[in-house]
Design a protein around this motif. Structure first.
Motif, PDB file in Angstrom:
ATOM      1  N   GLU A  90      71.289 -72.516  -5.576  1.00  0.00           N
ATOM      2  CA  GLU A  90      71.208 -73.738  -5.265  1.00  0.00           C
ATOM      3  C   GLU A  90      71.534 -75.112  -6.374  1.00  0.00           C
ATOM      4  OE1 GLU A  90      67.345 -75.575  -4.340  1.00  0.00           O
ATOM      5  OE2 GLU A  90      67.262 -74.613  -1.567  1.00  0.00           O
ATOM      6  N   ARG A  91      71.433 -74.084  -7.542  1.00  0.00           N
ATOM      7  CA  ARG A  91      72.043 -74.809  -8.262  1.00  0.00           C
ATOM      8  C   ARG A  91      73.434 -74.280  -8.471  1.00  0.00           C
ATOM      9  NH1 ARG A  91      67.050 -73.245 -11.788  1.00  0.00           N
ATOM     10  NH2 ARG A  91      66.205 -74.936 -11.941  1.00  0.00           N
ATOM     11  N   TRP A  92      74.158 -73.219  -8.235  1.00  0.00           N
ATOM     12  CA  TRP A  92      75.636 -73.043  -8.406  1.00  0.00           C
ATOM     13  C   TRP A  92      76.010 -73.186  -7.157  1.00  0.00           C
ATOM     14  CZ3 TRP A  92      77.658 -67.814  -7.309  1.00  0.00           C
ATOM     15  CH2 TRP A  92      78.994 -67.753  -7.878  1.00  0.00           C
ATOM     16  N   ARG A  93      75.549 -72.843  -5.947  1.00  0.00           N
ATOM     17  CA  ARG A  93      76.268 -72.957  -4.460  1.00  0.00           C
ATOM     18  C   ARG A  93      76.135 -74.526  -4.129  1.00  0.00           C
ATOM     19  NH1 ARG A  93      76.090 -67.835  -1.517  1.00  0.00           N
ATOM     20  NH2 ARG A  93      75.729 -69.515   0.132  1.00  0.00           N
ATOM     21  N   GLY A  94      75.321 -74.555  -4.451  1.00  0.00           N
ATOM     22  CA  GLY A  94      74.649 -76.770  -4.326  1.00  0.00           C
ATOM     23  C   GLY A  94      73.634 -75.518  -2.359  1.00  0.00           C
ATOM     24  N   SER A  95      73.942 -74.095  -1.939  1.00  0.00           N
ATOM     25  CA  SER A  95      72.642 -74.366  -0.959  1.00  0.00           C
ATOM     26  C   SER A  95      71.947 -73.352  -1.558  1.00  0.00           C
ATOM     27  CB  SER A  95      73.409 -74.446   0.433  1.00  0.00           C
ATOM     28  OG  SER A  95      74.305 -73.318  -0.044  1.00  0.00           O
ATOM     29  N   ALA A  96      70.797 -72.707  -0.767  1.00  0.00           N
ATOM     30  CA  ALA A  96      70.545 -71.084  -0.937  1.00  0.00           C
ATOM     31  C   ALA A  96      71.081 -70.139   0.306  1.00  0.00           C
ATOM     32  CB  ALA A  96      68.996 -70.886  -0.556  1.00  0.00           C
ATOM     33  N   PRO A  97      71.083 -68.727  -0.070  1.00  0.00           N
ATOM     34  CA  PRO A  97      71.497 -68.177   1.264  1.00  0.00           C
ATOM     35  C   PRO A  97      70.687 -68.406   3.023  1.00  0.00           C
ATOM     36  CG  PRO A  97      71.503 -66.999  -0.954  1.00  0.00           C
ATOM     37  CD  PRO A  97      70.932 -68.583  -1.168  1.00  0.00           C
ATOM     38  N   VAL A  98      71.300 -68.172   3.717  1.00  0.00           N
ATOM     39  CA  VAL A  98      70.844 -67.985   4.883  1.00  0.00           C
ATOM     40  C   VAL A  98      70.350 -67.066   5.153  1.00  0.00           C
ATOM     41  CG1 VAL A  98      71.143 -68.708   7.626  1.00  0.00           C
ATOM     42  CG2 VAL A  98      71.989 -70.326   6.203  1.00  0.00           C
ATOM     43  N   ILE A  99      68.985 -65.709   5.843  1.00  0.00           N
ATOM     44  CA  ILE A  99      68.975 -64.873   6.373  1.00  0.00           C
ATOM     45  C   ILE A  99      68.939 -65.082   8.089  1.00  0.00           C
ATOM     46  CG2 ILE A  99      67.495 -63.250   6.025  1.00  0.00           C
ATOM     47  CD1 ILE A  99      67.797 -63.641   3.619  1.00  0.00           C
ATOM     48  N   ALA A 100      69.946 -64.078   8.495  1.00  0.00           N
ATOM     49  CA  ALA A 100      70.042 -63.646   9.711  1.00  0.00           C
ATOM     50  C   ALA A 100      69.741 -62.955   9.642  1.00  0.00           C
ATOM     51  CB  ALA A 100      72.186 -63.159   9.849  1.00  0.00           C
ATOM     52  N   TRP A 101      69.135 -62.418  11.608  1.00  0.00           N
ATOM     53  CA  TRP A 101      68.034 -61.240  11.914  1.00  0.00           C
ATOM     54  C   TRP A 101      69.050 -60.589  11.442  1.00  0.00           C
ATOM     55  CZ3 TRP A 101      63.106 -61.416  12.211  1.00  0.00           C
ATOM     56  CH2 TRP A 101      63.098 -62.683  12.407  1.00  0.00           C
ATOM     57  N   SER A 102      70.125 -59.490  11.638  1.00  0.00           N
ATOM     58  CA  SER A 102      71.211 -58.868  11.429  1.00  0.00           C
ATOM     59  C   SER A 102      70.510 -57.883  10.316  1.00  0.00           C
ATOM     60  CB  SER A 102      72.207 -59.410  11.032  1.00  0.00           C
ATOM     61  OG  SER A 102      72.621 -60.278  10.533  1.00  0.00           O
ATOM     62  N   GLN A 103      69.965 -58.668   9.370  1.00  0.00           N
ATOM     63  CA  GLN A 103      69.498 -57.921   8.016  1.00  0.00           C
ATOM     64  C   GLN A 103      69.319 -56.974   7.949  1.00  0.00           C
ATOM     65  OE1 GLN A 103      70.658 -62.139   6.644  1.00  0.00           O
ATOM     66  NE2 GLN A 103      71.184 -61.083   4.657  1.00  0.00           N
ATOM     67  N   PRO A 104      67.399 -58.210   8.780  1.00  0.00           N
ATOM     68  CA  PRO A 104      66.223 -56.859   8.783  1.00  0.00           C
ATOM     69  C   PRO A 104      66.535 -56.049   9.813  1.00  0.00           C
ATOM     70  CG  PRO A 104      65.798 -59.149   9.367  1.00  0.00           C
ATOM     71  CD  PRO A 104      67.250 -59.302   8.999  1.00  0.00           C
ATOM     72  N   LEU A 105      67.352 -56.197  10.917  1.00  0.00           N
ATOM     73  CA  LEU A 105      67.749 -55.103  11.819  1.00  0.00           C
ATOM     74  C   LEU A 105      68.442 -53.756  11.303  1.00  0.00           C
ATOM     75  CD1 LEU A 105      68.377 -57.288  15.030  1.00  0.00           C
ATOM     76  CD2 LEU A 105      66.308 -55.949  14.848  1.00  0.00           C
ATOM     77  N   ALA A 106      69.173 -54.141  10.642  1.00  0.00           N
ATOM     78  CA  ALA A 106      69.939 -52.865   9.931  1.00  0.00           C
ATOM     79  C   ALA A 106      69.218 -52.106   9.009  1.00  0.00           C
ATOM     80  CB  ALA A 106      71.278 -54.082   8.563  1.00  0.00           C
ATOM     81  N   LEU A 107      68.111 -53.419   8.515  1.00  0.00           N
ATOM     82  CA  LEU A 107      67.294 -52.100   7.683  1.00  0.00           C
ATOM     83  C   LEU A 107      66.604 -51.133   8.144  1.00  0.00           C
ATOM     84  CD1 LEU A 107      66.923 -54.860   4.902  1.00  0.00           C
ATOM     85  CD2 LEU A 107      67.619 -53.027   4.374  1.00  0.00           C
ATOM     86  N   PHE A 108      65.544 -51.819   9.272  1.00  0.00           N
ATOM     87  CA  PHE A 108      65.016 -51.522  10.536  1.00  0.00           C
ATOM     88  C   PHE A 108      66.177 -49.989  11.162  1.00  0.00           C
ATOM     89  CE2 PHE A 108      62.489 -54.484  10.352  1.00  0.00           C
ATOM     90  CZ  PHE A 108      60.609 -54.099   9.823  1.00  0.00           C
ATOM     91  N   LEU A 109      66.805 -50.037  11.095  1.00  0.00           N
ATOM     92  CA  LEU A 109      67.950 -49.040  11.346  1.00  0.00           C
ATOM     93  C   LEU A 109      68.171 -47.742  10.360  1.00  0.00           C
ATOM     94  CD1 LEU A 109      70.390 -48.194  13.615  1.00  0.00           C
ATOM     95  CD2 LEU A 109      71.740 -49.028  12.729  1.00  0.00           C
ATOM     96  N   GLY A 110      68.094 -47.923   9.209  1.00  0.00           N
ATOM     97  CA  GLY A 110      68.328 -47.641   8.227  1.00  0.00           C
ATOM     98  C   GLY A 110      66.387 -46.822   7.984  1.00  0.00           C
ATOM     99  N   ALA A 111      65.864 -47.434   8.223  1.00  0.00           N
ATOM    100  CA  ALA A 111      64.213 -46.889   8.079  1.00  0.00           C
ATOM    101  C   ALA A 111      64.364 -45.967   9.491  1.00  0.00           C
ATOM    102  CB  ALA A 111      63.273 -47.888   8.662  1.00  0.00           C
ATOM    103  N   ALA A 112      64.695 -46.000  10.531  1.00  0.00           N
ATOM    104  CA  ALA A 112      65.102 -45.187  11.334  1.00  0.00           C
ATOM    105  C   ALA A 112      65.048 -44.200  11.692  1.00  0.00           C
ATOM    106  CB  ALA A 112      64.984 -46.290  12.976  1.00  0.00           C
ATOM    107  N   ILE A 113      66.708 -44.336  11.215  1.00  0.00           N
ATOM    108  CA  ILE A 113      67.520 -43.217  10.353  1.00  0.00           C
ATOM    109  C   ILE A 113      66.823 -41.844   9.297  1.00  0.00           C
ATOM    110  CG2 ILE A 113      69.986 -42.363   9.566  1.00  0.00           C
ATOM    111  CD1 ILE A 113      71.177 -44.807  10.794  1.00  0.00           C
ATOM    112  N   VAL A 114      66.624 -42.590   8.843  1.00  0.00           N
ATOM    113  CA  VAL A 114      65.601 -41.946   7.504  1.00  0.00           C
ATOM    114  C   VAL A 114      64.628 -40.894   8.181  1.00  0.00           C
ATOM    115  CG1 VAL A 114      64.797 -42.204   4.977  1.00  0.00           C
ATOM    116  CG2 VAL A 114      66.874 -43.135   5.121  1.00  0.00           C
ATOM    117  N   GLY A 115      63.729 -41.428   8.710  1.00  0.00           N
ATOM    118  CA  GLY A 115      62.604 -41.576   9.441  1.00  0.00           C
ATOM    119  C   GLY A 115      62.634 -40.170   9.867  1.00  0.00           C
ATOM    120  N   ALA A 116      64.018 -40.464  11.071  1.00  0.00           N
ATOM    121  CA  ALA A 116      64.466 -39.392  12.056  1.00  0.00           C
ATOM    122  C   ALA A 116      64.570 -37.844  11.188  1.00  0.00           C
ATOM    123  CB  ALA A 116      65.876 -39.882  12.724  1.00  0.00           C
TER     124      ALA A 116
END
Length: 163
Positions: A43-69
């Motif tokens: 916020e200080r450096w760029r003026g706004s904080a990063p936005v979290i999209a649903w694609s981020q947790p979904l990609a991480l859950f896909l990674g968890a599924a692959i490692v689980g498989a």
């Protein structure tokens, strides 16, 4: 390592210890602090904080599924069908498991810290960033658990263990 009479070194037959809870906790704490600091710094450096999209947790859950498989497949091969892994396969899966466990803990801590940084903040997207960050943190935990299961699936009984 021991040396045989020809001067070549032989493996000592050491044991690889399971991933320690202390190391996972350390990575979790590092991620927590980093994620918490990300909000005010950006916020200080760029003026706004990063936005979290649903694609981020979904990609991480896909990674968890692959490692689980991979964990499930390894478990079935080694413990159900009693097949031995090739040495390079075992090492590759153990390295993958260890790396994913550490990265999963770091990611879980990072997203959890970012979610905590939004608590009590009255901003337009604060609640959205918090909930999506918590979903991504849960995915990081899922990656860590799947990685620990993969590491456990690679374990084989030694000839000394008769119990």
């Amino acid at each position: 390592m021991t040396e045989d009479p020809s001067g070549e070194e032989e493996p000592s037959g050491g044991h690889l210890r399971p991933t320690s809870a202390g190391a996972l906790t350390a990575w979790l704490v590092v991620g927590l602090v980093g994620g918490w600091l990300l909000h005010p710094i950006t916020e200080r450096w760029r003026g706004s904080a990063p936005v979290i999209a649903w694609s981020q947790p979904l990609a991480l859950f896909l990674g968890a599924a692959i490692v689980g498989a991979a964990a499930w497949s390894t478990w079935r091969s080694v413990h159900v069908h009693r097949q031995r892994l090739q040495p390079h396969q075992a090492v590759n899966r153990l390295v993958l498991a260890r790396a994913c466990a550490y990265v999963g803990a770091l990611v879980a801590g990072g997203y959890a810290g970012y979610a905590v940084s939004w608590l009590g903040v009255d901003a337009e997207l604060a609640a959205q960033r918090g909930w999506r960050s918590l979903a991504a943190a849960a995915a990081g935990v899922a990656i860590t658990i799947a990685a620990l299961l993969l590491e456990r699936a690679c374990r084989v009984r030694s000839e000394d263990d008769e119990t």
